[in-house]
Scaffold this active site. Structure first.
Site, PDB file in Angstrom:
ATOM      1  N   GLU A  36      45.244  21.366  32.880  1.00  0.00           N
ATOM      2  CA  GLU A  36      44.438  21.566  34.088  1.00  0.00           C
ATOM      3  C   GLU A  36      44.815  20.560  35.176  1.00  0.00           C
ATOM      4  O   GLU A  36      44.813  20.896  36.356  1.00  0.00           O
ATOM      5  CB  GLU A  36      42.942  21.458  33.762  1.00  0.00           C
ATOM      6  CG  GLU A  36      42.387  22.673  33.033  1.00  0.00           C
ATOM      7  CD  GLU A  36      42.503  23.957  33.853  1.00  0.00           C
ATOM      8  OE1 GLU A  36      42.345  23.906  35.079  1.00  0.00           O
ATOM      9  OE2 GLU A  36      42.796  25.014  33.261  1.00  0.00           O
ATOM     10  N   CYS A 191      46.265  38.774  42.850  1.00  0.00           N
ATOM     11  CA  CYS A 191      45.823  38.465  44.213  1.00  0.00           C
ATOM     12  C   CYS A 191      46.585  37.239  44.696  1.00  0.00           C
ATOM     13  O   CYS A 191      46.017  36.189  44.964  1.00  0.00           O
ATOM     14  CB  CYS A 191      44.314  38.225  44.227  1.00  0.00           C
ATOM     15  SG  CYS A 191      43.665  38.200  45.915  1.00  0.00           S
ATOM     16  N   CYS A 198      47.688  44.854  45.169  1.00  0.00           N
ATOM     17  CA  CYS A 198      46.344  45.445  45.161  1.00  0.00           C
ATOM     18  C   CYS A 198      46.236  46.664  44.245  1.00  0.00           C
ATOM     19  O   CYS A 198      45.177  46.914  43.674  1.00  0.00           O
ATOM     20  CB  CYS A 198      45.927  45.805  46.581  1.00  0.00           C
ATOM     21  SG  CYS A 198      45.847  44.365  47.655  1.00  0.00           S
ATOM     22  N   CYS A 201      44.969  45.768  40.910  1.00  0.00           N
ATOM     23  CA  CYS A 201      43.783  44.905  40.924  1.00  0.00           C
ATOM     24  C   CYS A 201      42.534  45.700  40.516  1.00  0.00           C
ATOM     25  O   CYS A 201      42.298  46.799  41.027  1.00  0.00           O
ATOM     26  CB  CYS A 201      43.594  44.340  42.329  1.00  0.00           C
ATOM     27  SG  CYS A 201      42.117  43.333  42.495  1.00  0.00           S
TER      28      CYS A 201
END
Ligand code: SF4
Length: 350
Positions: A36, A191, A198, A201
């Site tokens: 992370e 995205c 798209c 998505c």
């Protein structure tokens, strides 16, 4: 009942999400934490080889806590944003001292450690414990800003608040770990910042930015300000094939990394004389620009060959003769790797 935002996202994740990233295998809080921190400001494909080398050298929290800062920065060299490495190192030492080496999986406690912000703390907690915790990294900001047409630049307080509120509302209690991974994956894989895909998505038919043909407006751009330009001379001082490096102060730009000595108020001759070295030749090398978040740095390197040894240099902690053919594990600044690579590939040094 219509499926919720989380249901749709998780259904997409089950079919298309990433489940084989190196930190998803042998999943431990330590490995997730390292990943992370590396993923802040850096893309997954760049992070993977760095992560693998890093956890091979520092496989557990105590190995990292007990390492020298030079070793840690060496394994971070090239990844940039070195405060991340310094903070991670300091935070592991704090976990060893205060929590007996057990990473505390509570968002507020994690957030009190150096280098862990609200979103990173939530990601570590949800991925490692499955507890509900809301994340909002750069990918998630982009996804939410587009789907819900949240106006403004995410660095702006009001926009950020609106994004956090939306993120909080959407985060489910069930499958919290998968949801965290899923929303990060959607941002990274579908995205995307430029050319979002798209038609792949799950929110294609309801995304407000898509429906209003305004994807390019979300998220809002940072107001443009010309970056100031600073200039410096870096001395590439060479004696018998060794290059003199200087350790940067622990905080600030390239903090704790080894760089070429810089001079702004002295000529190269004066600087070299002060180190009790004798200048034999000098030549300017090609100048280049390094851009930081807040300014451009125009760097003029000067190669100087000298006679002399470490004997005249009193501060052994600060200066080091680096042997490029037999390099010690040190964190090097970008100009050092760049100039040494150029000199080595042209055969000027070995
Ligand atoms: S429809 Fe397009 S712009 Fe909207 S969230 Fe999905 S990928 Fe992003």
């Amino acid at each position: 009942m219509a499926p919720s935002f989380a249901d749709k996202l998780l259904a997409w994740f089950d079919n298309h999400g990433r489940k084989d990233l190196p930190w998803q295998k042998d999943k431990t809080p330590y490995r997730v934490w390292v990943s992370e921190i590396m993923l802040q400001q850096t893309q997954v494909t760049t992070v993977i080889p760095y992560f693998e080398r890093f956890v091979e050298r520092f496989p557990t929290i105590d190995t990292l806590a007990n390492a020298s800062q030079d070793e840690v920065l060496h394994h971070w060299t090239g990844l940039g944003y070195y405060a991340r490495a310094r903070n991670l190192h300091a935070a592991t030492q704090q976990v060893m001292a205060d929590y007996n080496g057990e990473i505390p999986l509570e968002p507020e406690t994690l957030e009190s450690l150096p280098g862990i912000g609200r979103s990173t703390a939530a990601a570590i907690v949800s991925i490692c414990s499955g507890k509900r915790a809301t994340i909002l990294d750069g990918n998630v900001k982009r996804v939410l800003a587009r789907i819900f047409t949240i106006d403004g630049w995410p660095g702006n307080t009001r926009t950020l608040k609106a994004l956090w509120e939306k993120a909080e509302i959407l985060t489910p209690t069930k499958r919290a770990a998968d949801y965290t991974q899923a929303i990060m994956d959607l941002g990274a894989m579908v995205c995307r910042r430029s050319s979002p895909v798209c038609d792949k998505c799950p929110f294609c038919t309801e995304c407000q930015a898509k429906l209003s043909d305004a994807i390019h407006l979300y998220p809002g751009k940072k107001p443009k300000k010309a970056l100031p330009v600073r200039a410096t001379t870096m001395l590439v001082i060479e004696a018998d094939g060794n290059i003199l490096l200087e350790k940067r102060p622990p905080q600030g730009l390239w903090g704790g990394l080894w760089s070429f000595p810089e001079t702004t108020d002295k000529t190269p001759e004066e600087f070299i004389q002060d180190l009790s070295l004798e200048l034999t030749t000098q030549e300017p090398l090609e100048s280049f620009r390094h851009t930081f978040t807040h300014f451009h740095l125009d760097i003029s390197p000067v190669r100087a060959t000298v006679k002399g040894t470490m004997d005249g240099i009193s501060d052994r902690e600060r200066f080091y003769w680096f042997n490029p053919t037999n390099p010690r594990e040190l964190g090097l600044t970008n100009p050092v790797t760049r100039v040494l690579n150029t000199l080595q590939s042209s055969g000027t040094i070995k």
